[in-house]
Motif scaffolding. Structure first.
Motif, mmCIF file in Angstrom:
data_model
loop_
_atom_site.group_PDB
_atom_site.id
_atom_site.type_symbol
_atom_site.label_atom_id
_atom_site.label_comp_id
_atom_site.label_asym_id
_atom_site.label_seq_id
_atom_site.Cartn_x
_atom_site.Cartn_y
_atom_site.Cartn_z
ATOM 1 N N SER A 65 7.478 32.417 -4.482
ATOM 2 C CA SER A 65 6.224 31.801 -4.028
ATOM 3 C C SER A 65 5.436 32.813 -3.224
ATOM 4 O O SER A 65 5.949 33.856 -2.843
ATOM 5 N N HIS A 66 4.226 32.478 -2.959
ATOM 6 C CA HIS A 66 3.441 33.224 -1.989
ATOM 7 C C HIS A 66 4.015 32.841 -0.619
ATOM 8 O O HIS A 66 4.431 31.697 -0.444
ATOM 9 N N ALA A 107 4.432 29.025 1.232
ATOM 10 C CA ALA A 107 4.273 27.867 0.345
ATOM 11 C C ALA A 107 5.454 26.900 0.495
ATOM 12 O O ALA A 107 5.330 25.712 0.177
ATOM 13 N N LYS A 122 9.125 28.207 0.164
ATOM 14 C CA LYS A 122 10.321 28.683 -0.531
ATOM 15 C C LYS A 122 11.586 28.478 0.312
ATOM 16 O O LYS A 122 12.580 27.956 -0.179
ATOM 17 N N LYS A 172 4.198 20.258 -0.377
ATOM 18 C CA LYS A 172 3.360 19.793 0.742
ATOM 19 C C LYS A 172 2.429 18.654 0.336
ATOM 20 O O LYS A 172 1.264 18.615 0.755
ATOM 21 N N ARG A 205 0.537 16.609 2.838
ATOM 22 C CA ARG A 205 -0.715 17.077 3.444
ATOM 23 C C ARG A 205 -1.850 16.809 2.469
ATOM 24 O O ARG A 205 -1.634 16.700 1.267
ATOM 25 N N ALA A 261 8.936 19.508 0.281
ATOM 26 C CA ALA A 261 10.250 20.086 0.596
ATOM 27 C C ALA A 261 10.645 19.728 2.025
ATOM 28 O O ALA A 261 11.785 19.347 2.286
HETATM 29 P P1 G4P Z 1 8.107 30.407 2.733
HETATM 30 O O1 G4P Z 1 9.591 30.572 2.748
HETATM 31 O O2 G4P Z 1 7.563 30.181 1.353
HETATM 32 O O3 G4P Z 1 7.362 31.461 3.458
HETATM 33 O O4 G4P Z 1 7.750 29.045 3.490
HETATM 34 P P2 G4P Z 1 8.590 28.130 4.476
HETATM 35 O O5 G4P Z 1 9.600 27.347 3.752
HETATM 36 O O6 G4P Z 1 9.052 28.907 5.651
HETATM 37 O O7 G4P Z 1 7.436 27.134 4.892
HETATM 38 C C1 G4P Z 1 6.251 27.573 5.520
HETATM 39 C C2 G4P Z 1 5.733 26.494 6.453
HETATM 40 O O8 G4P Z 1 5.405 25.338 5.687
HETATM 41 C C3 G4P Z 1 6.758 26.048 7.470
HETATM 42 O O9 G4P Z 1 6.068 25.702 8.637
HETATM 43 C C4 G4P Z 1 7.341 24.807 6.844
HETATM 44 O O10 G4P Z 1 7.902 23.929 7.789
HETATM 45 C C5 G4P Z 1 6.118 24.223 6.179
HETATM 46 N N1 G4P Z 1 6.456 23.336 5.047
HETATM 47 C C6 G4P Z 1 7.328 23.544 4.028
HETATM 48 N N2 G4P Z 1 7.347 22.499 3.195
HETATM 49 C C7 G4P Z 1 6.451 21.598 3.671
HETATM 50 C C8 G4P Z 1 6.041 20.295 3.242
HETATM 51 O O11 G4P Z 1 6.489 19.739 2.253
HETATM 52 N N3 G4P Z 1 5.089 19.696 4.017
HETATM 53 C C9 G4P Z 1 4.562 20.266 5.132
HETATM 54 N N4 G4P Z 1 3.650 19.580 5.810
HETATM 55 N N5 G4P Z 1 4.938 21.478 5.566
HETATM 56 C C10 G4P Z 1 5.881 22.144 4.840
HETATM 57 P P3 G4P Z 1 5.918 26.668 9.878
HETATM 58 O O12 G4P Z 1 5.259 25.884 10.936
HETATM 59 O O13 G4P Z 1 5.284 27.952 9.451
HETATM 60 O O14 G4P Z 1 7.392 27.053 10.206
HETATM 61 P P4 G4P Z 1 8.434 26.238 11.084
HETATM 62 O O15 G4P Z 1 7.984 26.431 12.464
HETATM 63 O O16 G4P Z 1 8.362 24.821 10.623
HETATM 64 O O17 G4P Z 1 9.715 26.895 10.762
#
Ligand code: G4P
Length: 526
Positions: free
Chosen positions: A18-19, A22, A24, A141, A144, A256
């Motif tokens: 993924s980017h 997103a 991952k 997501k 959202r 996720a």
């Molecule tokens: P990556 O490995 O692709 O870089 O992404 P990652 O899973 O770390 O997710 C990036 C951010 O998006 C995280 O928030 C994560 O909690 C959020 N996220 C992942 N899946 C969903 C979803 O289904 N819904 C929503 N609303 N958010 C989602 P963050 O604030 O950057 O990190 P953290 O403080 O939660 O760890």
């Protein structure tokens, strides 16, 4: 059915790409939870390279060190043996990701529902397309406010150049997100915004049944029926063969973070994703169910301990069974090697294994015998194809900063290049060495590692280059003419192949126009 074939058929080796941001990491973690490989959320986070660390590459390397254990995450689910190959999130390590993609049998692409297709997604998909890798897409997501799902599907098709087929369909999004209709399993999956609650899943073979209104209300029920009708009209039924050829991507929607839609994705994935597939070697096609062991090295992970120049070479098993303490042929060195402590990766732990099967990844402790792309076999002389290097995007001259240590520098550069940290080109005009990378970070990594592992010091000098491309032609006269005219811009790569260093896009375009018989390649494999 033989034991070997049974083992191979139950293997699913894939990567999630993924980017950055997103989702991952979050998705990986949820998949591991289903497999019982981890028991608490947050366990995979150590593997994540923090955004704030862009300039602090030491921290990144440290985290990469930790991530050896999570390079491959194996677990059992529903009778299947699943191997998830981790890919670095940081785009400066894109080359690592490309190489990892050569060792997987399929991929899952995660897309942020609000952002749609982003740069990294596009680039990674190009690699998948080149290799005809089957892909599934998870639109994440949904809790959202995101984009219109039909619009997203159009964008996926257009930007990723692949046909899509939704296998689940969202019912509203953001705060009003109600869940999805699971087209694949004919179920209505209702969403509760909680990480703890398991999805409420209701068998729903006929969405025209008036029961639908009871669950999601009249307006949404009627919209869902319209949407599904439209989907059936626009997208043809999923053709498994097309999926396996990488021509159509099944799409799922979910969240996720809220563990919603993840099990549905996994359940479909294990059923339709391919087990290890035949792999092309230069000599012949190698089938996974052949009894003789074969495999190739797709990744080398250096140990950060400067006192021991040891590393782990990751081998993807292409056929047969790998066994501990058995002699295998290292084809390039024409030498027999045996491994007393090969490691497999189960439930996020590294452990010594006695045997592993086609599809599995085994880590071999190594002290410099391996290069990326090396083949190991039970005796046959085989060379696996499909490990291209890509045209780097950043270039610098590398100079020796300590004349007393030129040998160490040479050795260090050679070994780091074998590990695939970056690419080396030698300018034929002035003999200077040029390092090409995909990101600024690698220059810092190289400088640091040369100093700490080899005691050598290097200095970087700027060079203005747009692209390095491999050239070849059947028209020898034209090739020679080109090389003469562009003498200042001609280099050779590590294997001695001709590389043209174009200093601008315009120069490259003109060269392509003026020298019609010359082929310009942007990956090292052609
Ligand atoms: P990556 O490995 O692709 O870089 O992404 P990652 O899973 O770390 O997710 C990036 C951010 O998006 C995280 O928030 C994560 O909690 C959020 N996220 C992942 N899946 C969903 C979803 O289904 N819904 C929503 N609303 N958010 C989602 P963050 O604030 O950057 O990190 P953290 O403080 O939660 O760890």
């Amino acid at each position: 059915m033989s034991e070997l074939i049974k083992e191979i058929n139950k293997r699913r080796t894939f990567a999630i790409i993924s980017h950055p941001d997103a989702g991952k990491t979050t998705l990986t973690e949820k998949l591991l939870l289903f497999g019982g490989a981890i028991h608490v959320a947050g366990a995979v986070k150590s593997n994540k390279i923090k955004k704030t660390a862009t300039s602090d590459w030491m921290e990144i390397e440290k985290q990469r060190g930790i991530s050896v254990a999570t390079s491959v995450m194996g677990f059992e689910y529903d009778g299947y043996k699943i191997n998830i190959l981790d890919t670095p999130g940081h785009q400066d390590f894109a080359e690592d990701t490309y190489r990892t993609l050569t060792a997987v049998d399929s991929v899952i692409i995660v897309v942020d529902s609000a952002k749609g297709v982003e740069t990294q997604t596009r680039k990674l998909m190009e690699v998948c397309r080149m290799r005809h890798t089957p892909v599934m897409i998870f639109i994440n997501k949904m809790d959202r406010d995101g984009r219109d799902p039909f619009e997203l599907l159009d964008e996926l098709e257009e930007e990723l150049q692949i046909k899509v087929r939704p296998l689940s369909w969202p019912i509203d999004s953001g705060q009003r997100f109600k869940g999805v209709y699971n087209i694949y399993q004919e179920k209505l999956d209702l969403y509760t915004p909680s990480k703890q609650t398991v999805t409420q899943s209701i068998e729903f073979k006929d969405i025209n049944s008036s029961d639908l209104e009871k669950h999601i209300g009249e307006t949404l029920a009627s919209k869902l029926r319209d949407d599904i009708e439209l989907i059936d009209g626009v997208y043809s039924e999923l053709d498994l063969n097309q999926y396996l050829k990488g021509q159509v991507a099944p799409v799922f929607f979910g969240s996720a973070l809220n563990n919603f839609g993840v099990k549905e994705l996994l359940d479909c994935f294990v059923k339709i994703a391919p087990s290890p597939r035949p792999i092309e070697a230069i000599e012949r096609e190698v089938k996974p169910e052949e009894n003789a062991f074969t495999g190739f090295i797709f990744k080398i992970h250096a140990n950060m301990d400067p006192n021991h120049r040891s590393c782990i070479a990751f081998v993807k098993i292409c056929s047969g069974k790998f066994e501990r303490n058995i002699n295998y042929k290292h084809v390039r060195l024409n030498r027999q090697l045996k491994f007393s402590s090969p490691t497999a990766f189960m439930a996020q732990k590294k452990e010594t294994v006695d045997e592993a099967y086609a599809g599995d990844i085994v880590g071999l402790p190594d002290t410099g015998n391996f290069k990326i792309g090396d083949t190991l076999t039970s005796g046959e002389d085989l060379h696996f194809k499909g490990l291209p290097s890509f045209s780097p995007e950043m270039f610098k001259y590398i100079e020796n900063a300590d004349p007393m240590k030129s040998k160490q520098l040479q050795k260090g550069i050679d070994q780091l290049m074998d590990e695939g940290v970056a690419q080396l080109f030698t300018n034929q005009f002035n003999g200077r060495k040029i390092i090409g990378t995909v990101g600024q970070l690698q220059f810092e990594v190289i400088q640091y590692r040369l100093l700490h592992e080899y005691g050598a010091q290097c200095r970087w000098e700027a060079i203005n280059l747009y692209k390095a491309c491999w050239i070849e032609s059947d028209n020898k006269d034209q090739l020679n003419d080109f090389k003469k005219r562009k003498a200042q811009y001609m280099a050779v790569d590590k294997e001695g192949r001709d590389v043209f260093l174009a200093d601008s896009n315009y120069v490259l375009m003109m060269a392509q126009q003026d020298f019609k018989d010359i082929r310009f390649h942007f990956t090292s494999e052609f």
